[in-house]
Design an enzyme around this catalytic site. Structure first.
Site, PDB file in Angstrom:
ATOM      1  N   GLU A 142       7.651  -4.887   6.550  1.00 30.76           N
ATOM      2  CA  GLU A 142       7.012  -3.628   6.147  1.00 30.76           C
ATOM      3  C   GLU A 142       6.415  -2.819   7.308  1.00 30.76           C
ATOM      4  OE1 GLU A 142       4.194  -4.828   3.115  1.00 30.76           O
ATOM      5  OE2 GLU A 142       5.752  -5.679   1.862  1.00 30.76           O
ATOM      6  N   GLU A 189      13.056 -10.472  -2.595  1.00 29.58           N
ATOM      7  CA  GLU A 189      11.855 -10.643  -3.432  1.00 29.58           C
ATOM      8  C   GLU A 189      12.043  -9.993  -4.801  1.00 29.58           C
ATOM      9  OE1 GLU A 189       8.312  -9.403  -1.396  1.00 29.58           O
ATOM     10  OE2 GLU A 189       8.980 -10.144   0.556  1.00 29.58           O
TER      11      GLU A 189
HETATM   12  O1  LIG Z   1       5.957  -3.766  -3.359  1.00 28.36           O
HETATM   13  C1  LIG Z   1       4.942  -3.510  -2.508  1.00 28.36           C
HETATM   14  C2  LIG Z   1       4.242  -2.303  -2.580  1.00 28.36           C
HETATM   15  C3  LIG Z   1       3.202  -2.085  -1.710  1.00 28.36           C
HETATM   16  C4  LIG Z   1       2.844  -3.043  -0.802  1.00 28.36           C
HETATM   17  C5  LIG Z   1       3.549  -4.242  -0.742  1.00 28.36           C
HETATM   18  C6  LIG Z   1       4.610  -4.460  -1.580  1.00 28.36           C
HETATM   19  C7  LIG Z   1       5.383  -5.732  -1.590  1.00 28.36           C
HETATM   20  N1  LIG Z   1       4.975  -6.706  -0.598  1.00 28.36           N
HETATM   21  C8  LIG Z   1       5.549  -8.026  -0.872  1.00 28.36           C
HETATM   22  C9  LIG Z   1       4.967  -8.504  -2.153  1.00 28.36           C
HETATM   23  C10 LIG Z   1       4.291  -9.623  -2.294  1.00 28.36           C
HETATM   24  C11 LIG Z   1       3.973 -10.459  -1.109  1.00 28.36           C
HETATM   25  O2  LIG Z   1       3.725 -11.804  -1.484  1.00 28.36           O
HETATM   26  C12 LIG Z   1       5.135 -10.397  -0.133  1.00 28.36           C
HETATM   27  O3  LIG Z   1       4.871 -11.215   0.995  1.00 28.36           O
HETATM   28  C13 LIG Z   1       5.337  -8.978   0.335  1.00 28.36           C
HETATM   29  O4  LIG Z   1       6.472  -8.930   1.172  1.00 28.36           O
END
Ligand SMILES: Oc1ccccc1CN[C@@H]1C=C[C@@H](O)[C@H](O)[C@H]1O
Length: 331
Positions: free
Chosen positions: A135, A242
């Protein structure tokens, strides 16, 4: 028991099917056998993130990560490491000196290199893929990279350095850039630009992780295929890292809390379209991983709305296959 045909068996000629888990899941025999029945790849949901595994400069927390890697090795499952460099769940100590002031670029990059070398080399040969940077691209309209402490202190260099450190530590590992909203055209083009810059500079980034935190209405087949085509044109591989399909399309608390027939109908159609598309792109897609096991517990139960129960996965709270599961295996 896990000998019965499961999701991974339906996809054995396409790509591995993974799931994000916690060490606690391995202590419960019904959950661990469910995992072995349906999945052939694991991602630690939290225990390999920077703060959980490296809470103080001279202390690592190997227990949870070791347990997941041991279970995978004993049962012949692949493991995806998650994640070596991220702005969330990163330990405060990494960015500050003893006087509590922000450290400089060299100090921070040195700390990042030691973190990556220690973590990657510990599991060398047992973790085949790493989400090296998570990210780093901004969601904001006129901003290319996220204005994280990594960016504020190092500029964009931290990204290339993270990949180079990981490649030094394990030259055989497949190194991923991982992000969400990767199908949104504006963000897609920024991610494409970043990956092209890195590849043109011979930075060892081998693949992109589309997190796949999608919903019953987004993305469309067209946006999904455009993104896959554009990333694939870089000569890199793609994984959905994910996957979950939220039944909500806004951030409001619904009147009813149960999983409605309307939500179920939309969700099964979305899952059917997603997996039809994944199968069509089997030559560039090298894995599909779900984030969490079943509707019994999802990170979406508390994000973006705390306490809003979600039903995003293929199995219900009793680990029974939902209608969406039938659509995914019916081809
Ligand atoms: O969909 C999003 C929207 C905003 C911020 C982060 C995310 C997703 N971010 C994910 C989600 C859960 C965590 O456990 C993961 O490590 C991460 O990669």
């Amino acid at each position: 028991q896990h000998a019965d045909k499961g999701l991974k068996d339906h996809y054995k000629n396409y790509f591995p099917i993974g799931v994000a888990i916690t060490p606690r899941h391995l202590q419960d025999s019904s959950t661990s056998s469910f995992i072995l029945r349906h999945f052939n790849s694991l991602t630690p949901e939290n225990v390999m993130k920077m703060e959980p595994i490296h809470p103080e400069e001279d202390r690592y927390n190997w227990g949870g990560a070791d347990a997941i890697v041991r279970f995978a090795t004993e049962n012949g499952l692949k493991v995806r490491g998650h994640t070596l460099c991220w702005h969330n769940q990163a330990p405060k100590w990494m960015f500050y000196d003893a006087a509590g002031k922000l450290v400089g670029k060299d100090t921070l990059l040195n700390r990042l290199r030691k973190h990556i070398h220690n973590v990657v080399s510990r599991y060398k040969g047992r973790i085949y893929a790493w989400d090296v940077v998570n990210e780093a691209v901004s969601d904001r309209q006129n901003e290319f990279l996220r204005n994280s402490l990594w960016y504020q202190i190092c500029g964009e260099d931290f990204i290339a350095h993270a990949f180079r450190y990981a490649h030094e530590a394990d030259p055989n590992a497949v190194l991923f850039y991982n992000d969400y909203n990767t199908e949104n055209p504006a963000k897609r083009d920024k991610i494409y630009r970043l990956l092209k810059m890195l590849r043109d500079a011979n930075v060892p980034v081998h693949a992109i992780g589309l997190q796949g935190h999608w919903s019953v209405t987004d993305p469309s087949r067209e946006l999904l295929t455009s993104a896959i085509e554009q990333y694939a044109s870089l000569g890199i591989k793609i994984q959905i890292t994910e996957l979950d399909v939220s039944v909500f399309t806004n951030d409001k608390m619904p009147e009813q809390r149960h999983f409605t027939p309307e939500q179920e109908q939309l969700q099964e159609q979305q899952y059917a379209m997603f997996f039809n598309t994944f199968r069509r792109y089997r030559d560039v897609i090298t894995g599909v991983t779900f984030w969490n096991i079943s509707d019994r517990s999802s990170w979406l139960d508390n994000f973006p709305v705390r306490g809003r129960k979600n039903y995003p996965l293929l199995f219900d709270e009793n680990l029974q296959p939902k209608k969406a599961y039938q659509k995914v295996i019916d081809f």
